[in-house]
Scaffold this active site. Structure first.
Site, PDB file in Angstrom:
ATOM      1  N   ASP A 135     -18.702   8.002  -1.144  1.00  0.00           N
ATOM      2  CA  ASP A 135     -17.207   8.394  -1.320  1.00  0.00           C
ATOM      3  C   ASP A 135     -16.981   9.745  -1.143  1.00  0.00           C
ATOM      4  O   ASP A 135     -17.604  10.715  -1.591  1.00  0.00           O
ATOM      5  CB  ASP A 135     -16.382   7.669  -2.388  1.00  0.00           C
ATOM      6  CG  ASP A 135     -16.237   6.153  -2.212  1.00  0.00           C
ATOM      7  OD1 ASP A 135     -16.567   5.706  -1.084  1.00  0.00           O
ATOM      8  OD2 ASP A 135     -15.964   5.391  -3.485  1.00  0.00           O
ATOM      9  N   ARG A 185     -17.774   6.882   7.587  1.00  0.00           N
ATOM     10  CA  ARG A 185     -16.689   6.155   7.468  1.00  0.00           C
ATOM     11  C   ARG A 185     -15.794   7.347   7.747  1.00  0.00           C
ATOM     12  O   ARG A 185     -15.570   8.699   6.975  1.00  0.00           O
ATOM     13  CB  ARG A 185     -16.570   5.912   5.847  1.00  0.00           C
ATOM     14  CG  ARG A 185     -15.331   5.074   5.513  1.00  0.00           C
ATOM     15  CD  ARG A 185     -15.052   5.182   4.096  1.00  0.00           C
ATOM     16  NE  ARG A 185     -16.082   4.138   3.661  1.00  0.00           N
ATOM     17  CZ  ARG A 185     -16.177   3.856   2.121  1.00  0.00           C
ATOM     18  NH1 ARG A 185     -15.681   4.897   1.426  1.00  0.00           N
ATOM     19  NH2 ARG A 185     -17.091   3.396   1.772  1.00  0.00           N
ATOM     20  N   ARG A 290      -3.426   4.254  -4.604  1.00  0.00           N
ATOM     21  CA  ARG A 290      -2.930   3.189  -3.608  1.00  0.00           C
ATOM     22  C   ARG A 290      -1.273   2.965  -3.756  1.00  0.00           C
ATOM     23  O   ARG A 290      -0.667   2.752  -2.666  1.00  0.00           O
ATOM     24  CB  ARG A 290      -3.331   1.707  -4.201  1.00  0.00           C
ATOM     25  CG  ARG A 290      -4.806   1.506  -4.289  1.00  0.00           C
ATOM     26  CD  ARG A 290      -5.580   1.664  -2.861  1.00  0.00           C
ATOM     27  NE  ARG A 290      -5.956   2.919  -2.488  1.00  0.00           N
ATOM     28  CZ  ARG A 290      -6.755   3.744  -2.631  1.00  0.00           C
ATOM     29  NH1 ARG A 290      -7.721   3.485  -3.287  1.00  0.00           N
ATOM     30  NH2 ARG A 290      -6.875   5.052  -2.007  1.00  0.00           N
TER      31      ARG A 290
HETATM   32  C1  LIG Z   1     -12.627   1.004   2.992  1.00  0.00           C
HETATM   33  C2  LIG Z   1     -11.944   2.454   2.784  1.00  0.00           C
HETATM   34  C3  LIG Z   1     -12.741   3.431   1.991  1.00  0.00           C
HETATM   35  C4  LIG Z   1     -11.856   4.434   1.607  1.00  0.00           C
HETATM   36  N1  LIG Z   1     -12.608   5.652   1.125  1.00  0.00           N
HETATM   37  C5  LIG Z   1     -11.972   6.839   0.840  1.00  0.00           C
HETATM   38  C6  LIG Z   1     -12.775   7.857   0.476  1.00  0.00           C
HETATM   39  O1  LIG Z   1     -14.150   7.743   0.535  1.00  0.00           O
HETATM   40  N2  LIG Z   1     -12.117   9.037   0.227  1.00  0.00           N
HETATM   41  C7  LIG Z   1     -10.575   9.230   0.365  1.00  0.00           C
HETATM   42  O2  LIG Z   1     -10.218  10.414   0.231  1.00  0.00           O
HETATM   43  N3  LIG Z   1     -10.177   8.120   0.763  1.00  0.00           N
HETATM   44  C8  LIG Z   1     -10.441   6.940   1.071  1.00  0.00           C
HETATM   45  N4  LIG Z   1     -10.025   5.793   1.390  1.00  0.00           N
HETATM   46  C9  LIG Z   1      -8.385   5.897   1.399  1.00  0.00           C
HETATM   47  C10 LIG Z   1      -7.968   6.501   2.830  1.00  0.00           C
HETATM   48  O3  LIG Z   1      -8.148   7.904   2.808  1.00  0.00           O
HETATM   49  C11 LIG Z   1      -6.172   6.262   2.954  1.00  0.00           C
HETATM   50  O4  LIG Z   1      -5.606   6.899   1.421  1.00  0.00           O
HETATM   51  C12 LIG Z   1      -5.983   4.772   2.640  1.00  0.00           C
HETATM   52  O5  LIG Z   1      -6.587   3.972   3.459  1.00  0.00           O
HETATM   53  C13 LIG Z   1      -4.435   4.790   3.313  1.00  0.00           C
HETATM   54  O6  LIG Z   1      -4.427   5.259   4.687  1.00  0.00           O
HETATM   55  P1  LIG Z   1      -4.427   4.152   5.710  1.00  0.00           P
HETATM   56  O7  LIG Z   1      -5.136   4.525   6.915  1.00  0.00           O
HETATM   57  O8  LIG Z   1      -4.559   2.631   5.473  1.00  0.00           O
HETATM   58  O9  LIG Z   1      -2.756   4.470   6.386  1.00  0.00           O
HETATM   59  P2  LIG Z   1      -1.298   4.471   5.691  1.00  0.00           P
HETATM   60  O10 LIG Z   1      -0.865   6.034   6.199  1.00  0.00           O
HETATM   61  O11 LIG Z   1      -1.402   4.408   4.096  1.00  0.00           O
HETATM   62  O12 LIG Z   1      -0.581   3.412   6.273  1.00  0.00           O
HETATM   63  C14 LIG Z   1      -0.219   3.329   7.727  1.00  0.00           C
HETATM   64  C15 LIG Z   1       0.221   2.119   7.794  1.00  0.00           C
HETATM   65  O13 LIG Z   1      -0.643   1.041   7.499  1.00  0.00           O
HETATM   66  C16 LIG Z   1       0.064  -0.170   7.106  1.00  0.00           C
HETATM   67  N5  LIG Z   1      -0.452  -0.392   5.798  1.00  0.00           N
HETATM   68  C17 LIG Z   1      -1.188   0.387   5.079  1.00  0.00           C
HETATM   69  N6  LIG Z   1      -1.427  -0.453   3.827  1.00  0.00           N
HETATM   70  C18 LIG Z   1      -1.156  -1.512   3.941  1.00  0.00           C
HETATM   71  C19 LIG Z   1      -1.022  -2.698   3.169  1.00  0.00           C
HETATM   72  N7  LIG Z   1      -1.461  -2.633   1.816  1.00  0.00           N
HETATM   73  N8  LIG Z   1      -0.614  -3.715   3.613  1.00  0.00           N
HETATM   74  C20 LIG Z   1       0.072  -3.876   4.755  1.00  0.00           C
HETATM   75  N9  LIG Z   1       0.128  -2.727   5.682  1.00  0.00           N
HETATM   76  C21 LIG Z   1      -0.451  -1.346   5.274  1.00  0.00           C
HETATM   77  C22 LIG Z   1       1.526   0.176   7.266  1.00  0.00           C
HETATM   78  O14 LIG Z   1       1.846  -0.305   8.521  1.00  0.00           O
HETATM   79  C23 LIG Z   1       1.421   1.668   7.014  1.00  0.00           C
HETATM   80  O15 LIG Z   1       2.716   2.240   7.659  1.00  0.00           O
HETATM   81  C24 LIG Z   1     -10.549   4.588   1.916  1.00  0.00           C
HETATM   82  C25 LIG Z   1      -9.752   3.680   2.724  1.00  0.00           C
HETATM   83  C26 LIG Z   1     -10.705   2.429   2.943  1.00  0.00           C
HETATM   84  C27 LIG Z   1      -9.928   1.398   3.588  1.00  0.00           C
END
Ligand SMILES: Cc1cc2nc3c(=O)[nH]c(=O)nc-3n(C[C@H](O)[C@H](O)[C@H](O)COP(=O)(O)OP(=O)(O)OC[C@H]3O[C@@H](n4cnc5c(N)ncnc54)[C@H](O)[C@@H]3O)c2cc1C
Length: 309
Positions: A135, A185, A290
């Site tokens: 991560d 990733r 989250r």
């Molecule tokens: C598998 C995985 C591993 C990760 N590992 C890391 C890491 O190692 N380091 C790190 O800094 N971050 C990590 N993250 C977190 C990541 O950086 C983001 O903070 C997080 O994924 C939210 O960004 P997003 O791309 O989903 O879009 P966002 O900008 O949060 O959301 C964009 C749009 O997506 C939709 N959406 C988002 N969440 C939801 C939901 N729960 N339900 C319905 N619709 C939704 C909505 O339409 C929203 O407007 C990880 C995320 C994932 C999925």
């Protein structure tokens, strides 16, 4: 604004004490966290795999402050990998590791301690027939994490990297890591970062994410697109077609509890989808991030608190 406050709160030990002790919190976290024990992680992993998806498991915890704790977290991963192997789950389940949980943040030789512990975890994963992804945490750790990744890959070339589209540097890091066999990733980035190193406007982060996807799809590595964003998922689909990438030569990743219907839809359309499954007691930082990302998660939390009064 609220997101920034919550991201900062994710590092507050005072607030952590209050929220962790609130009886209602345990009920709320169940939606996003598999449970507290290895058995919970294994049970949820089995259910997800039976649905046709893959899994990466994270033992919750970060910013380990002493050596004993770093070694205990390492031992936990070894036990987890043994349990996954015993249940025959390692062809579809790997582990995600935060280096700060296994010693990176310790003063002095923290980087060396984290590397040594990561070697043990990577060896156990290799013995079990699976992989490890490191991560990525806040930008102050990026160089150290990429150094450790590079050293680990000498013996464990399938070790996965994570890059954050919010950082200005990430396009360059994508270019460096888009080589054959390299699992990367790509996420937006979950930490509150200053303007000196990161885009502050979410539209700029999204544009950077698209540029990074193009680099990864255009290279020879294995892109792992970690996002719930419907627009970015749609663009990923178009780019996969443009770069003639077959499903299975890249994957989508989403968090446990986030857009489960979309996870299933993508998997049933033939895509490789991996769910990030956290477990353990140390859920505070993870949950606060989250809620920072998605006001609906915060509303859910507050509604549950209100309904218990
Ligand atoms: C598998 C995985 C591993 C990760 N590992 C890391 C890491 O190692 N380091 C790190 O800094 N971050 C990590 N993250 C977190 C990541 O950086 C983001 O903070 C997080 O994924 C939210 O960004 P997003 O791309 O989903 O879009 P966002 O900008 O949060 O959301 C964009 C749009 O997506 C939709 N959406 C988002 N969440 C939801 C939901 N729960 N339900 C319905 N619709 C939704 C909505 O339409 C929203 O407007 C990880 C995320 C994932 C999925």
């Amino acid at each position: 604004m609220l997101g920034r406050v919550l991201r900062r709160a994710s590092r507050s030990s005072r607030l952590r004490g209050i929220i962790e002790k609130a009886p209602v919190s345990r009920g709320v976290v169940a939606r996003f966290i598999a449970g507290y024990e290895i058995a919970d992680a294994v049970r949820v992993t089995r259910e997800i795999i039976d649905d046709g998806l893959a899994v990466t498991i994270d033992h919750l915890g970060e910013d380990t402050v002493d050596r004993v704790q770093a070694d205990a977290v390492t031992a936990e991963y070894l036990n987890l990998l043994a349990a996954l192997k015993e249940r025959g789950l390692t062809d579809r389940a790997e582990v995600s590791v935060k280096l700060s949980a296994i010693g990176q943040a310790l003063p002095g030789d923290g980087e060396k301690i984290a590397y040594d512990n990561a070697v043990q975890i990577c060896q156990a994963a290799a013995d079990a027939g699976t992989t490890v992804t490191l991560d990525m945490e806040d930008h102050t750790t990026t160089d150290s994490t990429l150094r450790i990744l590079s050293d680990l890959r000498k013996d464990f070339p399938s070790t996965g990297a994570v890059l954050q589209a919010c950082l200005y540097r990430t396009e360059e890091d994508c270019r460096a890591l888009a080589h054959e066999g390299s699992r990367v990733r790509l996420c937006k980035g979950a930490y509150s970062e200053p303007a000196t190193v990161a885009y502050q406007d979410s539209k700029d982060v999204d544009r950077s994410y698209v540029r990074c996807m193009k680099i990864l799809f255009g290279g020879d590595g294995y892109p792992m697109l970690a996002t719930h964003d419907p627009r970015l998922i749609e663009i990923a689909g178009s780019l996969a077609a443009r770069y003639r990438r077959e499903p299975g030569s890249y994957e989508y990743q989403m968090l446990y509890g986030a857009r489960p219907t979309e996870q299933l839809r993508l998997a049933r359309s033939g895509e490789m989808v991996r769910v990030y499954v956290p477990y353990g007691n140390d859920w505070y930082g993870y949950m606060m991030r989250r809620m920072a990302e998605r006001p609906a998660n915060l509303t859910f939390f507050l509604r549950t608190v209100a309904s218990k009064k």
